[in-house]
Design a protein around this motif. Structure first.
Motif, mmCIF file in Angstrom:
data_model
loop_
_atom_site.group_PDB
_atom_site.id
_atom_site.type_symbol
_atom_site.label_atom_id
_atom_site.label_comp_id
_atom_site.label_asym_id
_atom_site.label_seq_id
_atom_site.Cartn_x
_atom_site.Cartn_y
_atom_site.Cartn_z
ATOM 1 N N ALA A 170 0.844 -1.204 0.000
ATOM 2 C CA ALA A 170 0.000 0.000 0.000
ATOM 3 C C ALA A 170 0.878 1.253 0.000
ATOM 4 O O ALA A 170 0.579 2.235 -0.699
ATOM 5 N N MET A 171 1.984 1.197 0.752
ATOM 6 C CA MET A 171 2.896 2.354 0.801
ATOM 7 C C MET A 171 3.567 2.566 -0.567
ATOM 8 O O MET A 171 3.735 3.695 -1.015
ATOM 9 N N TYR A 172 3.968 1.456 -1.193
ATOM 10 C CA TYR A 172 4.551 1.561 -2.534
ATOM 11 C C TYR A 172 3.540 2.161 -3.510
ATOM 12 O O TYR A 172 3.863 3.043 -4.296
ATOM 13 N N ALA A 173 2.313 1.649 -3.444
ATOM 14 C CA ALA A 173 1.271 2.116 -4.369
ATOM 15 C C ALA A 173 1.006 3.601 -4.144
ATOM 16 O O ALA A 173 0.859 4.370 -5.102
ATOM 17 N N ALA A 174 0.978 4.014 -2.866
ATOM 18 C CA ALA A 174 0.702 5.423 -2.547
ATOM 19 C C ALA A 174 1.763 6.316 -3.189
ATOM 20 O O ALA A 174 1.439 7.357 -3.776
ATOM 21 N N GLU A 175 3.026 5.902 -3.090
ATOM 22 C CA GLU A 175 4.090 6.733 -3.680
ATOM 23 C C GLU A 175 4.064 6.658 -5.205
ATOM 24 O O GLU A 175 4.213 7.670 -5.886
ATOM 25 N N TYR A 176 3.842 5.447 -5.718
ATOM 26 C CA TYR A 176 3.884 5.252 -7.176
ATOM 27 C C TYR A 176 2.803 6.084 -7.880
ATOM 28 O O TYR A 176 3.045 6.686 -8.916
ATOM 29 N N PHE A 177 1.608 6.095 -7.279
ATOM 30 C CA PHE A 177 0.496 6.777 -7.950
ATOM 31 C C PHE A 177 0.319 8.233 -7.510
ATOM 32 O O PHE A 177 -0.589 8.906 -7.979
ATOM 33 N N SER A 178 1.156 8.719 -6.572
ATOM 34 C CA SER A 178 0.939 10.087 -6.066
ATOM 35 C C SER A 178 1.702 11.132 -6.875
ATOM 36 O O SER A 178 1.564 12.329 -6.603
ATOM 37 N N ASN A 179 2.530 10.706 -7.808
ATOM 38 C CA ASN A 179 3.339 11.640 -8.613
ATOM 39 C C ASN A 179 4.149 12.604 -7.748
ATOM 40 O O ASN A 179 4.185 13.805 -7.983
ATOM 41 N N GLY A 180 4.751 12.059 -6.720
ATOM 42 C CA GLY A 180 5.639 12.867 -5.884
ATOM 43 C C GLY A 180 4.962 13.568 -4.720
ATOM 44 O O GLY A 180 5.625 14.192 -3.884
ATOM 45 N N ALA A 181 3.640 13.513 -4.645
ATOM 46 C CA ALA A 181 2.938 14.179 -3.541
ATOM 47 C C ALA A 181 3.140 13.431 -2.224
ATOM 48 O O ALA A 181 2.938 13.990 -1.143
ATOM 49 N N PHE A 182 3.499 12.165 -2.317
ATOM 50 C CA PHE A 182 3.748 11.365 -1.111
ATOM 51 C C PHE A 182 5.056 10.613 -1.290
ATOM 52 O O PHE A 182 5.292 9.987 -2.323
ATOM 53 N N VAL A 183 5.897 10.723 -0.278
ATOM 54 C CA VAL A 183 7.198 10.044 -0.331
ATOM 55 C C VAL A 183 7.319 9.148 0.891
ATOM 56 O O VAL A 183 6.937 9.540 1.994
ATOM 57 N N ASN A 184 7.841 7.946 0.685
ATOM 58 C CA ASN A 184 7.987 7.018 1.815
ATOM 59 C C ASN A 184 9.275 7.253 2.581
ATOM 60 O O ASN A 184 10.243 7.802 2.042
ATOM 61 N N ASP A 185 9.267 6.808 3.807
ATOM 62 C CA ASP A 185 10.462 6.849 4.635
ATOM 63 C C ASP A 185 11.238 5.555 4.381
ATOM 64 O O ASP A 185 10.703 4.462 4.580
ATOM 65 N N ALA A 186 12.498 5.694 3.946
ATOM 66 C CA ALA A 186 13.277 4.505 3.554
ATOM 67 C C ALA A 186 13.431 3.528 4.720
ATOM 68 O O ALA A 186 13.386 2.312 4.527
ATOM 69 N N LEU A 187 13.601 4.068 5.923
ATOM 70 C CA LEU A 187 13.806 3.192 7.085
ATOM 71 C C LEU A 187 12.538 2.384 7.379
ATOM 72 O O LEU A 187 12.596 1.186 7.666
ATOM 73 N N LEU A 188 11.396 3.050 7.287
ATOM 74 C CA LEU A 188 10.122 2.356 7.518
ATOM 75 C C LEU A 188 9.937 1.258 6.466
ATOM 76 O O LEU A 188 9.549 0.123 6.791
ATOM 77 N N MET A 189 10.249 1.574 5.207
ATOM 78 C CA MET A 189 10.053 0.606 4.129
ATOM 79 C C MET A 189 10.975 -0.599 4.302
ATOM 80 O O MET A 189 10.583 -1.737 4.052
ATOM 81 N N LYS A 190 12.200 -0.340 4.749
ATOM 82 C CA LYS A 190 13.121 -1.463 4.929
ATOM 83 C C LYS A 190 12.665 -2.338 6.094
ATOM 84 O O LYS A 190 12.705 -3.562 6.021
ATOM 85 N N ASN A 191 12.222 -1.679 7.161
ATOM 86 C CA ASN A 191 11.702 -2.439 8.300
ATOM 87 C C ASN A 191 10.516 -3.302 7.877
ATOM 88 O O ASN A 191 10.434 -4.486 8.218
ATOM 89 N N LEU A 192 9.598 -2.705 7.117
ATOM 90 C CA LEU A 192 8.397 -3.449 6.695
ATOM 91 C C LEU A 192 8.769 -4.590 5.743
ATOM 92 O O LEU A 192 8.202 -5.683 5.820
ATOM 93 N N THR A 193 9.734 -4.323 4.854
ATOM 94 C CA THR A 193 10.144 -5.346 3.894
ATOM 95 C C THR A 193 10.655 -6.584 4.622
ATOM 96 O O THR A 193 10.279 -7.715 4.313
ATOM 97 N N TYR A 194 11.505 -6.363 5.626
ATOM 98 C CA TYR A 194 12.060 -7.525 6.321
ATOM 99 C C TYR A 194 11.097 -8.097 7.359
ATOM 100 O O TYR A 194 11.189 -9.279 7.692
ATOM 101 N N PHE A 195 10.197 -7.259 7.836
ATOM 102 C CA PHE A 195 9.149 -7.780 8.717
ATOM 103 C C PHE A 195 8.363 -8.853 7.956
ATOM 104 O O PHE A 195 8.043 -9.917 8.491
ATOM 105 N N PHE A 196 8.100 -8.558 6.690
ATOM 106 C CA PHE A 196 7.400 -9.530 5.846
ATOM 107 C C PHE A 196 8.350 -10.645 5.384
ATOM 108 O O PHE A 196 8.111 -11.830 5.633
ATOM 109 N N GLY A 197 9.452 -10.244 4.768
ATOM 110 C CA GLY A 197 10.330 -11.211 4.104
ATOM 111 C C GLY A 197 11.000 -12.176 5.055
ATOM 112 O O GLY A 197 10.961 -13.393 4.851
ATOM 113 N N HIS A 198 11.605 -11.636 6.123
ATOM 114 C CA HIS A 198 12.301 -12.513 7.062
ATOM 115 C C HIS A 198 11.311 -13.438 7.758
ATOM 116 O O HIS A 198 11.562 -14.631 7.919
ATOM 117 N N THR A 199 10.181 -12.851 8.162
ATOM 118 C CA THR A 199 9.229 -13.636 8.951
ATOM 119 C C THR A 199 8.638 -14.773 8.130
ATOM 120 O O THR A 199 8.584 -15.913 8.599
#
Lengths: 253, 481
Positions: free
Chosen positions: B202-231
């Protein structure tokens, strides 16, 4: 029981308000704009008589670009003097060039030669002075926005240094007259040397895990941290909800 | 208690998983041959292989574990056939979307698709949404399946009983089967990490479709990625362990294992700690507070030790000085537990912060996760596949080629893994399509690894032909047996 719920809701609302407040960027700097974008490949008229493009210049050595105009009665002169002073004791001067570029279309090559002479830099090979006919496109590519003030006959502008690496990418920007350590970071960045840094302020970044306060040097928790706990919280609610529902149905049956 | 429909869909899952596994091993061999400079691919092609290989592997062994527990759960309660079918359809659709994004769209940001790589378009523009969509499609299918199974467990066992909390008291009146306990614990973890994936997407989609109006926090995204991937990578191992708890004593002709207070405690601890162990993936992220890094190390130890401790203890007690009936199923389980423990030890070495300074992002990382997958989880599932396929076969030559298969698996597997471990110990970086001259041993090691992986592939091919043949018979049979 109801009172406890109300109390928890009030306490959580207070907590979230604090977190949301911490998301607002506190500085008006726009140093983060255009980072890792390609700089416009402007044609340069250099003070040494060469005509090269900015990309060609960068290909031989990374460039620190200073945008000024020679008729400036404001910040340009102290800005360049300070830059010269900060760089004069550096011994490793081979790993970057300084390009002083006029953004005023009225400036000529002679004006820039005179400027270099006034700074005693006309024979310093590390320093280059230039004008360009592509200044508007270049300004756009680096996020520089000088505004002409017709009353004062001066440009209203930032003192901007732009770091450009050998591949022509903008690696870092510095706005204002800055100290040696900031300049050091800029030099490291154009040479593609890793520099630990905290996230850049961005009003569009709503869910940061932490918010760094440069004054105190401390991180405060941000809304992003709450997002990390969301999956576990939703699962717990789902688990309790399903458990309650199936038990309730069993009792009814 | 299981229905013919369940048998058929289980057969279909098994054939699908084994087929995709073979294709995936071939991809792995191609990558190692490229690193060995036998093949000369474009870096983008290598990374497209790496992306496909990683995500497909996670996907197929996750569904393999789910297939196993779904089938065996019918011994205790009724499961949803519809959820199983939905998961099958969405998994196949998701895999097709994934392969389209990587091989037609040339998406090659790696299976971990670390932010902001998927948004830095270096491939067909449509490939990014298709790749993220493929994860969403698979995730929705798996979430549906997991929630459905969890609901069915809760219909029969109250929550506290499903988690075996009554075993913390003396003389519990109701026994929770270890299979149910481990399945429940694992399903909760799976649901949590899949919800993390939904949030990430959802965070990726929000940034992808917002045309720059919304930017993700890299640290949050990395945490979420490994929360999913590692687990999810760890939870799928636990699915295999649930199958072991159910089948290992049964196939060996021993009494069923029972839940005790320490088994209940170990698995309940695992539930908590596995969800915070992912912090060890962020050791090099200096903006992550030190406290989180310490939590990452402690949780990594705590997540692996209790579950491994009780499982290894249970398996050893079951085989030590007892007359156990050995068969291919049991041998695969036994070797799989050994592989899981060795890979786990490799992981524990790597998650120790002081070691991680040396081993981070070296070949040690693929070494340990390939160990507990290729010689751990894969063997758990192969054991189940073999056991399942012979349940409904009229022939009796089930143990044909057992020695050959196990020999090839072990020689191929160990040789292939050794190349990774030696490379890791030599500080060779991972995720390099080609190694620079500074690593003269990298190419010979990669060639050696490819040779041993081919031996491993030969064993899997034999498994595939034997098991698939029996599964096809089940799939196309009209009788109840």
């Amino acid at each position: 029981m109801f009172k406890h719920f109300i109390f928890i809701i009030i306490a959580l609302s207070f907590f979230f308000t604090q977190l949301a407040g911490a998301q607002i960027a506190s500085t008006g700097f726009e140093e983060e704009n255009n980072i890792y974008e390609k700089v416009y490949d402007a044609k340069l008229n250099l003070n040494n008589g060469d005509n090269r493009t900015l990309t060609q210049l960068c290909a031989s050595k990374p460039v620190i670009l200073a945008l000024i105009f020679t008729r400036c009665s404001g910040i340009c002169n102290p800005f360049l003097v300070q830059l010269k002073e900060n760089l004069q004791f550096k011994t490793d001067t081979d790993n970057f060039s300084v390009l002083v570029l006029s953004f005023d279309p009225r400036d000529t090559r002679e004006d820039m030669v005179n400027l270099s002479k006034s700074l005693n830099l006309e024979n310093n090979k590390q320093w280059l002075f230039a004008t360009t006919g592509d200044i508007e496109k270049l300004n756009l590519s680096v996020g520089f926005n000088p505004v002409w003030d017709s009353i004062r006959s001066q440009y209203d502008h930032d003192a901007l240094l732009v770091g450009i690496n050998k591949e022509g990418y903008i690696t870092k920007k510095l706005i204002g007259i800055r100290n040696k350590s900031d300049l050091e970071l800029l030099i490291r960045s154009v040479n593609d040397v890793f520099s630990p840094s905290y996230r850049l302020p961005n009003k569009n970044r709503l869910f940061s895990c932490f918010n760094y306060n440069p004054e105190t040097g401390k991180n405060t928790p941000g809304l992003g941290l709450l997002f990390l706990t969301l999956p576990a919280v939703i699962t717990l609610l789902l688990l309790l909800g399903i458990s309650y529902t199936v038990r309730h149905k069993r009792i009814l049956i | 208690m299981e229905t013919i429909k369940l048998r058929k869909i289980t057969s279909l899952w098994i054939i699908t998983v084994l087929f995709l596994f073979i294709v995936n091993i071939v991809l792995g061999i191609i990558m190692r041959l490229n690193q060995g400079e036998i093949l000369h691919e474009q870096p983008a092609t290598f990374y497209a292989h790496m992306t496909t290989h990683g995500l497909t592997q996670i996907g197929i062994w996750f569904v393999a574990g789910m297939t196993g527990i779904n089938y065996l759960m019918e011994r205790y309660l009724k499961t949803s056939y519809l959820a199983n079918v939905v998961a099958m359809v969405l998994t196949v659709t998701g895999i097709l979307m994934l392969w389209t994004s990587t091989y037609i769209g040339n998406f090659h940001a790696g299976w971990t698709f670390l932010y902001p790589l998927p948004l830095k378009i270096m491939w067909a523009k449509w490939a990014t949404p298709l790749f993220l969509g493929s994860i969403l499609v698979m995730g929705v299918g798996w979430l549906t399946w997991s929630v459905s199974m969890m609901t069915q467990i809760l219909k029969k066992y109250p929550l506290t009983k499903a988690l075996a909390w009554q075993h913390f008291r003396k003389n519990p009146t109701i026994q929770t089967p270890p299979f149910i306990l481990i399945s429940m614990i694992t399903l909760i973890g799976i649901i949590t990490c899949l919800l993390g994936a939904v949030l990430l997407l959802a965070m990726y989609a929000a940034e992808y479709f917002s045309n720059g109006a919304f930017v993700n926090d890299a640290l949050l995204m990395k945490n979420l990625t490994y929360f999913f991937g590692h687990t999810i990578a760890n939870e799928m191992l636990y699915l295999g362990l649930a199958v072991i708890y159910e089948l290992f004593p049964e196939v060996g002709g021993r009494p069923k294992w029972k839940a005790t207070w320490y088994v209940a405690l170990a698995w309940n601890c695992t539930l908590v700690f596995i969800l915070t162990a992912f912090f060890h993936h962020l050791y090099m992220d200096f903006v992550q507070p030190v406290g989180f890094q310490i939590v990452g190390q402690i949780a990594s130890y705590m997540a692996s030790l209790p579950a491994a401790g009780v499982t290894v203890f249970s398996v050893l007690v079951a085989v030590y000085r007892t007359s156990i009936k050995w068969s291919l199923t049991n041998l695969l389980f036994f070797i799989g537990v050994a592989g899981w423990v060795i890979g786990g030890l490799g992981a524990v070495i790597d998650v120790t912060i002081t070691n991680n300074f040396v081993l981070h992002n070296t070949l040690w990382v693929p070494a340990h996760f390939h160990t507990y997958n290729a010689l751990g989880n894969v063997l758990f599932s192969l054991a189940f596949f073999h056991w399942f396929s012979i349940q409904f076969s009229e022939k009796t030559d089930f143990e044909k080629l057992t020695k050959l298969k196990l020999t090839l698996l072990l020689i191929g597997g160990i040789g292939f893994l050794l190349a990774f471990y030696i490379g890791g110990a030599e500080s060779m970086p991972r995720r390099y399509s080609n190694y620079p001259a500074e690593f003269p041993m990298a190419a010979p090691l990669a060639i050696g690894a490819a040779v041993f992986a081919t031996i491993y592939l030969a064993a899997i091919l034999i498994f595939f032909f034997q098991i698939s043949k029996r599964c096809l018979n089940i799939l196309f049979s009209s009788s109840s047996h």
